[in-house]
Design an enzyme around this catalytic site. Structure first.
Site, short mmCIF file in Angstrom:
data_model
loop_
_atom_site.label_atom_id
_atom_site.label_comp_id
_atom_site.label_asym_id
_atom_site.label_seq_id
_atom_site.Cartn_x
_atom_site.Cartn_y
_atom_site.Cartn_z
N ARG A 93 38.10 38.82 48.15
CA ARG A 93 37.14 38.90 47.06
C ARG A 93 35.78 38.40 47.52
O ARG A 93 35.68 37.31 48.07
CB ARG A 93 37.62 38.05 45.87
CG ARG A 93 36.60 37.85 44.75
CD ARG A 93 36.49 39.09 43.89
NE ARG A 93 35.49 38.91 42.82
CZ ARG A 93 35.75 38.43 41.62
NH1 ARG A 93 36.99 38.08 41.31
NH2 ARG A 93 34.79 38.31 40.73
N ARG A 136 37.51 45.01 42.21
CA ARG A 136 37.77 43.81 43.01
C ARG A 136 39.23 43.75 43.48
O ARG A 136 40.13 44.23 42.78
CB ARG A 136 37.40 42.54 42.26
CG ARG A 136 38.18 42.16 41.02
CD ARG A 136 37.71 42.78 39.72
NE ARG A 136 36.28 42.79 39.46
CZ ARG A 136 35.62 41.84 38.83
NH1 ARG A 136 36.24 40.79 38.41
NH2 ARG A 136 34.35 41.97 38.61
N ASP A 142 41.06 39.03 40.98
CA ASP A 142 40.33 38.24 40.00
C ASP A 142 41.33 37.24 39.42
O ASP A 142 42.38 37.65 38.92
CB ASP A 142 39.86 39.21 38.90
CG ASP A 142 38.76 38.64 38.05
OD1 ASP A 142 38.20 37.57 38.42
OD2 ASP A 142 38.43 39.26 37.03
N ASP A 163 41.48 34.25 36.69
CA ASP A 163 40.74 33.59 35.61
C ASP A 163 41.54 32.44 35.05
O ASP A 163 42.74 32.59 34.76
CB ASP A 163 40.45 34.57 34.47
CG ASP A 163 39.43 35.63 34.85
OD1 ASP A 163 38.53 35.32 35.66
OD2 ASP A 163 39.53 36.76 34.34
N1 ROI Z 1 39.37 45.96 33.17
C1 ROI Z 1 40.71 45.86 33.19
N2 ROI Z 1 41.43 46.82 32.62
N3 ROI Z 1 41.34 44.79 33.74
C2 ROI Z 1 40.64 43.78 34.32
O1 ROI Z 1 41.23 42.82 34.84
C3 ROI Z 1 39.24 43.85 34.33
N4 ROI Z 1 38.48 42.88 34.88
C4 ROI Z 1 37.18 42.91 34.86
C5 ROI Z 1 36.42 44.04 34.21
C6 ROI Z 1 35.48 44.64 35.24
C7 ROI Z 1 35.65 43.47 33.03
N5 ROI Z 1 37.28 45.09 33.71
C8 ROI Z 1 38.63 44.98 33.73
O2 ROI Z 1 36.49 41.91 35.39
#
Ligand code: ROI
Length: 168
Positions: A89, A99, A102, A104
């Site tokens: 990343r 990416r 991610d 969170d």
């Molecule tokens: N859209 C989906 N479906 N799942 C995600 O984890 C995700 N993560 C993001 C953005 C780009 C907002 N869109 C996403 O960061």
């Protein structure tokens, strides 16, 4: 006496839409389990969804993991960012672009955190089916501080094409 070794239940959102997303999520799960001071409690199914935001990127694979941790929120965030980097990343990415990984920090106990680097509950989580559905699977009776019960929030969150990946 310090209370820093007390355990807190936290919820993590995992997402990937590049470089074999299912493998990225499974690898991240193993790395998170390997963090000192973290124990896995539950891991949701994997879900596939169309990208929220710019549509010119691949579909996402998402999951939610609940953990018990002795780490502070910032120490946990740092560990998660180290794992993101180790899986390729690149931060400073354009906002809302594809990416490899991610991670969170969605919830940390019942704490509300408002720091420049970290907002908990994660902003936007209550509008995102790819967070709420797997979160509900891990903790159907969960209350999200300041937002409501996950079960009630789910009822007002259209599933929007989200689908569960069948495990083999
Ligand atoms: N859209 C989906 N479906 N799942 C995600 O984890 C995700 N993560 C993001 C953005 C780009 C907002 N869109 C996403 O960061």
């Amino acid at each position: 006496m310090t209370t820093s070794s007390s355990e807190t239940i936290a919820y993590l959102g995992l997402g990937s839409n590049l470089d074999s997303p299912v493998d990225q999520i499974n690898k991240a799960r193993i790395s998170i389990r390997g963090i000192k001071g973290v124990t896995e409690l539950a891991f949701s199914s994997l879900y596939i969804s169309a990208p929220m935001g710019p549509q010119n990127q691949p579909d996402y694979v998402n999951a939610v993991m609940s953990i018990e941790t002795t780490l502070s929120p910032m120490a946990l965030l740092n560990e998660l960012q180290t794992i993101e980097r180790s899986q390729g990343r690149i931060r400073g990415d354009q906002r809302w672009c594809a990416r490899t990984l991610d991670l969170d920090l969605l919830l940390y106990g019942d704490q509300v955190i408002d720091l420049p680097e970290l907002t908990v509950p994660h902003p936007g989580m209550v509008d995102r089916p790819f967070v709420l559905y797997p979160l509900h699977e891990c903790a159907p009776r969960l209350y999200i501080p300041g937002k409501g019960n996950v079960a009630d929030l789910l009822e007002h969150c259209p599933i929007d094409g989200l689908r569960r990946l069948e495990s083999d």
